[in-house]
Write a protein that holds these residues in place. Structure first.
Motif, short mmCIF file in Angstrom:
data_model
loop_
_atom_site.label_atom_id
_atom_site.label_comp_id
_atom_site.label_asym_id
_atom_site.label_seq_id
_atom_site.Cartn_x
_atom_site.Cartn_y
_atom_site.Cartn_z
N PHE A 121 0.87 -1.18 0.00
CA PHE A 121 0.00 0.00 0.00
C PHE A 121 0.91 1.23 0.00
N THR A 122 1.15 1.80 -1.17
CA THR A 122 2.04 2.95 -1.25
C THR A 122 1.39 4.03 -2.12
N SER A 123 2.21 4.83 -2.78
CA SER A 123 1.73 5.98 -3.55
C SER A 123 1.62 5.64 -5.03
N PRO A 124 0.85 6.44 -5.78
CA PRO A 124 0.75 6.20 -7.22
C PRO A 124 2.10 6.23 -7.93
N GLU A 125 3.02 7.04 -7.41
CA GLU A 125 4.33 7.19 -8.06
C GLU A 125 5.23 5.97 -7.88
N SER A 126 5.10 5.26 -6.76
CA SER A 126 6.03 4.17 -6.47
C SER A 126 5.44 2.78 -6.62
N ALA A 127 4.10 2.69 -6.73
CA ALA A 127 3.45 1.37 -6.69
C ALA A 127 3.95 0.42 -7.76
N PHE A 128 4.01 0.87 -9.01
CA PHE A 128 4.40 -0.03 -10.09
C PHE A 128 5.80 -0.59 -9.87
N ASN A 129 6.74 0.24 -9.48
CA ASN A 129 8.11 -0.24 -9.25
C ASN A 129 8.14 -1.23 -8.09
N ASN A 130 7.40 -0.95 -7.03
CA ASN A 130 7.37 -1.86 -5.88
C ASN A 130 6.82 -3.22 -6.28
N ILE A 131 5.70 -3.21 -7.00
CA ILE A 131 5.04 -4.45 -7.42
C ILE A 131 5.94 -5.25 -8.36
N SER A 132 6.48 -4.57 -9.37
CA SER A 132 7.29 -5.28 -10.37
C SER A 132 8.58 -5.84 -9.77
N THR A 133 9.16 -5.12 -8.81
CA THR A 133 10.38 -5.62 -8.16
C THR A 133 10.09 -6.91 -7.40
N CYS A 134 9.03 -6.92 -6.63
CA CYS A 134 8.69 -8.12 -5.86
C CYS A 134 8.35 -9.29 -6.76
N LEU A 135 7.58 -9.04 -7.81
CA LEU A 135 7.21 -10.12 -8.73
C LEU A 135 8.45 -10.65 -9.45
N THR A 136 9.35 -9.76 -9.85
CA THR A 136 10.59 -10.18 -10.51
C THR A 136 11.42 -11.05 -9.58
N ASN A 137 11.38 -10.75 -8.28
CA ASN A 137 12.12 -11.53 -7.29
C ASN A 137 11.43 -12.83 -6.92
N GLY A 138 10.23 -13.07 -7.48
CA GLY A 138 9.54 -14.33 -7.23
C GLY A 138 8.62 -14.34 -6.02
N VAL A 139 8.26 -13.13 -5.54
CA VAL A 139 7.39 -13.02 -4.36
C VAL A 139 6.01 -12.53 -4.80
N PRO A 140 4.94 -13.26 -4.47
CA PRO A 140 3.60 -12.81 -4.83
C PRO A 140 3.24 -11.51 -4.10
N VAL A 141 2.35 -10.73 -4.71
CA VAL A 141 2.03 -9.40 -4.19
C VAL A 141 0.52 -9.21 -4.07
N VAL A 142 0.11 -8.65 -2.95
CA VAL A 142 -1.25 -8.14 -2.75
C VAL A 142 -1.12 -6.62 -2.72
N SER A 143 -1.79 -5.94 -3.63
CA SER A 143 -1.66 -4.48 -3.71
C SER A 143 -3.00 -3.79 -3.56
N GLY A 144 -2.99 -2.68 -2.81
CA GLY A 144 -4.17 -1.84 -2.70
C GLY A 144 -3.87 -0.41 -3.12
N SER A 145 -2.70 -0.19 -3.73
CA SER A 145 -2.35 1.16 -4.18
C SER A 145 -3.21 1.56 -5.38
N THR A 146 -3.58 2.83 -5.42
CA THR A 146 -4.39 3.33 -6.53
C THR A 146 -3.63 4.41 -7.28
N GLY A 147 -4.13 4.76 -8.45
CA GLY A 147 -3.53 5.83 -9.24
C GLY A 147 -2.43 5.40 -10.18
N TRP A 148 -2.20 4.07 -10.33
CA TRP A 148 -1.12 3.58 -11.19
C TRP A 148 -1.63 2.62 -12.27
N LEU A 149 -2.93 2.48 -12.39
CA LEU A 149 -3.50 1.39 -13.20
C LEU A 149 -3.31 1.55 -14.70
#
Length: 237
Positions: free
Chosen positions: A52-80
């Motif tokens: 749960f972060t900001s529209p500016e950082s959400a995509f990078n946070n999500i993609s980094t975790c997924l690239t590292n092989g960790v599943p992600v639950v996200s509730g950040s908005t403004g990046w869709l």
């Protein structure tokens, strides 16, 4: 389970409390001050991340975790606008991603009620509008929940092709007014008005606990699954 928290604002803190109550371990807490440690979140120390972060950082946070092989639950908005990129990454990594604009059980029932009312109102002499009210710390407007509500309405209302973040007299658009007031977890009012009367349905959140619990339930459910999921999958709505 070992669960990482990416974002440790009011929502992250509420999620942490529920995680502890449910017997989970917080493997890592990532904030703007230790963002470099995001790359340290790996499958050997974290089963799933709740983001749960900001529209500016959400995509990078999500993609980094997924690239590292960790599943992600996200509730950040403004990046869709980049959601398709996340879907492609999930597919290429055979990962797991769960997204909701709102994790409250009540709100997700409200989404279905909203679509049903829109279906009933289609073709009648009423115009639709919406007001969403949140705490002043919420950076994006309109809320992700309001956008989801508007999209549900557009599926059912002939001639409604877009939403705008203001009042409007354009019959093809749904006007969403965003208000920011101190200490308001979240209120959404959907109205249909004519010269004769007005019909309004509302959802009023009394605290963040419902959102936090839904995110934790999603994290528990996601582990071991691959693909892109939503609250409809979790709640079988």
């Amino acid at each position: 389970m070992n669960i990482g928290l990416v974002g440790y604002g009011k929502m992250g803190q509420a999620i942490e409390q529920i995680l502890i109550e449910r017997g989970h371990q917080v493997s890592k807490k990532i904030t703007i001050d230790n963002l470099r440690e995001l790359n340290d979140i790996k499958p050997d120390n974290t089963d799933v991340v709740i983001e749960f972060t900001s529209p500016e950082s959400a995509f990078n946070n999500i993609s980094t975790c997924l690239t590292n092989g960790v599943p992600v639950v996200s509730g950040s908005t403004g990046w869709l606008d980049r959601f398709a990129e996340v879907e492609a990454l999930v597919d290429s990594k055979k990962g797991g991603f769960f997204y909701a604009s709102n994790y409250s059980l009540g709100v997700n029932i409200f989404f279905k009620l909203n679509e049903y009312l829109a279906k009933l109102m289609n073709g009648r002499a009423y115009d639709s509008s919406m007001v969403e009210t949140h705490h002043i710390q919420k950076l994006d407007a309109p809320s992700g929940t309001a956008i989801t509500l508007a999209e549900g309405m557009m599926k059912q209302l002939d001639g409604k092709t877009a939403w705008v973040n203001e009042k409007t007299n354009d019959a093809s658009k749904i006007g969403i007014v965003s208000e920011r007031i101190e200490n308001v977890p979240g209120t959404h009012d959907v109205s249909y008005s004519s010269e004769i009367d007005t019909i309004t349905i509302s959802h009023v959140a009394h605290s963040r606990k419902g959102f936090a619990l839904g995110a934790v339930l999603a994290a528990e459910w996601l582990v071991g699954k691959s693909g892109v999921f939503s609250m409809n999958d979790l709640l079988e709505l």
